[in-house]
Design a protein around this motif. Structure first.
Motif, mmCIF file in Angstrom:
data_model
loop_
_atom_site.group_PDB
_atom_site.id
_atom_site.type_symbol
_atom_site.label_atom_id
_atom_site.label_comp_id
_atom_site.label_asym_id
_atom_site.label_seq_id
_atom_site.Cartn_x
_atom_site.Cartn_y
_atom_site.Cartn_z
ATOM 1 N N GLY A 104 16.471 37.512 15.782
ATOM 2 C CA GLY A 104 16.155 38.276 16.978
ATOM 3 C C GLY A 104 17.278 38.225 17.994
ATOM 4 N N LEU A 115 15.352 38.910 25.657
ATOM 5 C CA LEU A 115 14.070 39.063 24.982
ATOM 6 C C LEU A 115 14.162 38.837 23.481
ATOM 7 C CD1 LEU A 115 12.465 42.072 26.893
ATOM 8 C CD2 LEU A 115 12.401 39.626 27.393
ATOM 9 N N ALA A 173 11.699 36.285 21.739
ATOM 10 C CA ALA A 173 10.808 36.726 20.663
ATOM 11 C C ALA A 173 10.939 35.834 19.428
ATOM 12 C CB ALA A 173 11.114 38.171 20.295
ATOM 13 N N ASP A 174 12.142 35.287 19.172
ATOM 14 C CA ASP A 174 12.314 34.360 18.052
ATOM 15 C C ASP A 174 11.379 33.163 18.195
ATOM 16 O OD1 ASP A 174 14.262 35.836 16.745
ATOM 17 O OD2 ASP A 174 15.928 34.830 17.756
ATOM 18 N N ARG A 209 7.950 37.597 16.896
ATOM 19 C CA ARG A 209 8.572 38.894 17.142
ATOM 20 C C ARG A 209 7.556 40.040 17.117
ATOM 21 N NH1 ARG A 209 13.306 36.136 14.603
ATOM 22 N NH2 ARG A 209 12.494 36.443 12.511
ATOM 23 N N SER A 247 4.254 40.036 17.805
ATOM 24 C CA SER A 247 3.425 40.003 19.020
ATOM 25 C C SER A 247 4.217 40.478 20.227
ATOM 26 C CB SER A 247 2.901 38.584 19.267
ATOM 27 O OG SER A 247 2.072 38.170 18.204
ATOM 28 N N PHE A 248 5.473 40.104 20.274
ATOM 29 C CA PHE A 248 6.324 40.515 21.381
ATOM 30 C C PHE A 248 6.531 42.022 21.373
ATOM 31 C CE2 PHE A 248 9.688 39.933 24.469
ATOM 32 C CZ PHE A 248 9.329 38.745 25.084
ATOM 33 N N LEU A 249 6.655 42.601 20.183
ATOM 34 C CA LEU A 249 6.808 44.057 20.070
ATOM 35 C C LEU A 249 5.602 44.780 20.656
ATOM 36 C CD1 LEU A 249 8.488 46.454 18.886
ATOM 37 C CD2 LEU A 249 7.103 46.207 16.813
ATOM 38 N N GLY A 292 14.594 45.358 25.051
ATOM 39 C CA GLY A 292 13.893 44.423 24.175
ATOM 40 C C GLY A 292 13.297 45.105 22.963
ATOM 41 N N TRP A 293 12.743 46.308 23.162
ATOM 42 C CA TRP A 293 12.157 47.071 22.042
ATOM 43 C C TRP A 293 13.208 47.399 20.990
ATOM 44 C CZ3 TRP A 293 12.821 52.444 20.735
ATOM 45 C CH2 TRP A 293 11.905 52.921 19.780
ATOM 46 N N ILE A 333 14.273 44.088 19.122
ATOM 47 C CA ILE A 333 13.303 43.380 18.285
ATOM 48 C C ILE A 333 12.839 44.198 17.092
ATOM 49 C CG2 ILE A 333 10.954 42.408 18.318
ATOM 50 C CD1 ILE A 333 11.557 41.628 21.267
ATOM 51 N N ARG A 355 6.623 35.701 11.287
ATOM 52 C CA ARG A 355 6.936 35.523 12.713
ATOM 53 C C ARG A 355 5.777 36.033 13.550
ATOM 54 N NH1 ARG A 355 11.063 31.991 13.574
ATOM 55 N NH2 ARG A 355 12.700 32.319 12.031
#
Length: 414
Positions: free
Chosen positions: A138, A282, A286-287, A291, A293-295, A331-332, A335, A414
């Protein structure tokens, strides 16, 4: 037999990241200068805002849609060749746009040149980075695609200065030379697989006979039959209807609300600052947090950011929107490729990403140009912006439907 290469003091994967950073700095930075040229193109060619916006939409459609071609070609021929060809095409397209005599010629030169060039280089560049990292995938991906953010910060501001000093035609010519020389030169650093250099991902010691192992993960056909791929494709398609509107319409929106031209152009730079920060920060976060869930959280965040734009009327509120949106958008972009690698493995990563990014291509083709035509009819951006808000919320819900699918064998969940 693959020769053993002594461990370098600097892991070669970071050179691949530097090459990808430069390709995206030049390619997307050149593409996102378009907003700085809208007024000049309207005045010189007597075109409506909707028709001028279509130039960007055409280029965006091509540089995301061509991943379906460039991805498999990169799996077969290597990222280096594809990236060099792409950067030369970007330079050629900008140079030809500088001598265009009609808006149709701008469509052909800018749309095809920049669209084909970025389309040939983007997916191969991002995919190459994924193979060189696992634990820090990430972060490395975020660092690479931060070239888009830095390009958005630097090149639109440079384009404004060039247009004011030289004129829009000469500005395109200078940008074209920069793309061809810097982009193609740095593309020589690309390498597709650490095993070919006697290395392992993340700089770890290579396993015995690692060069004989088959890459883990799914084939393109296997990936496309999963619910996770279908949901990711639908989510990216829907969110893309609104996600690229600011890159075309933020400057005209600001001018319509009385913001001075130099300050309006700087708003794109603020998106670039936020985007760069988002890609750096980010991706690594996210790592650690997961990753996928962060997305999902980023889809919701982008919807909230677009809501700020809907109610902004002055420079400072638009600057707030620009920064927040830039962080989340960055971030999008950072990731998403790592999520694809996590879900489907590295066996056919370029091909899978190429197919997935056709969803972004269709959204980019329709969204910015539709927003321009909607403005021509209503003289307001409210409906297009609120449509972008709804699109991101729906996209997040769809992506969440596949959240519990297992990762492919041999790949870390992840």
């Amino acid at each position: 037999m693959t020769p053993t290469v002594p461990q370098a003091r600097i892991f070669y994967g970071w050179f691949v990241v530097a090459a990808a950073f430069t390709v995206m700095f030049v390619g997307f930075g050149s593409a996102y200068t378009f907003s700085a040229f809208v007024d000049s193109l309207q005045q010189d060619f007597g075109a409506s805002r909707g028709s001028v916006s279509l130039v960007f939409s055409l280029a965006g459609f091509l540089y995301f849609g061509l991943g379906v071609v460039s991805g498999p070609l990169a799996d077969r021929w290597g990222s280096r060749r594809m990236a060099i060809a792409g950067m030369i095409l970007v330079g050629l397209g900008l140079a030809l746009a500088s001598v265009a005599r009609t808006i149709t010629e701008v469509y052909a030169a800018y749309g095809l040149g920049v669209g084909l060039g970025v389309g040939f280089s983007y997916v191969p560049a991002v995919a190459a980075v994924q193979r060189w990292f696992v634990r820090r995938r990430g972060f490395a991906s975020g660092l690479a695609v931060s070239g888009i953010g830095v390009g958005t910060l630097v090149l639109p501001a440079l384009a404004v200065q060039l247009v004011e000093a030289l004129g829009w035609r000469e500005a395109y010519l200078v940008l074209g030379a920069l793309a061809a020389l810097l982009g193609a030169g740095m593309s020589l650093l690309f390498a597709d697989d650490p095993r070919h250099r006697g290395l392992a991902p993340d700089g770890d010691p290579p396993k015995p006979d690692a060069h004989r192992e088959r890459p883990l993960g799914m084939t393109l056909g296997e990936a496309m039959r999963t619910r996770q791929f279908v949901c990711l494709y639908a989510a990216c398609l829907i969110c893309s209807f609104g996600i690229f509107m600011p890159f075309v319409h933020l400057v005209p929106f600001a001018l319509d609300h009385g913001v001075e031209r130099s300050a309006a152009a700087f708003l794109l730079g603020i998106i670039g600052i936020g985007s760069t920060a988002g890609r750096f920060l980010l991706g690594g976060l996210a790592d650690r947090l997961g990753r996928y869930s962060f997305l999902l959280a980023l889809f919701v965040g982008m919807a909230l950011a677009l809501t700020i734009w809907a109610f902004a009327t002055g420079f400072w509120s638009l600057a707030l929107f620009s920064f927040v949106y830039g962080v989340l958008y960055g971030g999008w972009v950072a990731i998403l490729p790592s999520v694809v690698m996590d879900c489907f493995g590295g066996r056919s990563i370029s091909s899978i990403m190429g197919i997935l990014f056709t969803s972004v291509a269709f959204g980019t083709l329709i969204g910015p140009s539709a927003a321009g035509f909607a403005f021509d009819l209503s003289h307001s951006y409210t409906l297009p912006i609120l449509t972008g808000v709804a699109a991101n919320l729906v996209a997040g819900f769809i992506a969440a439907l596949a959240r519990k699918n297992p990762s492919p064998a041999g790949e870390p969940a992840r």
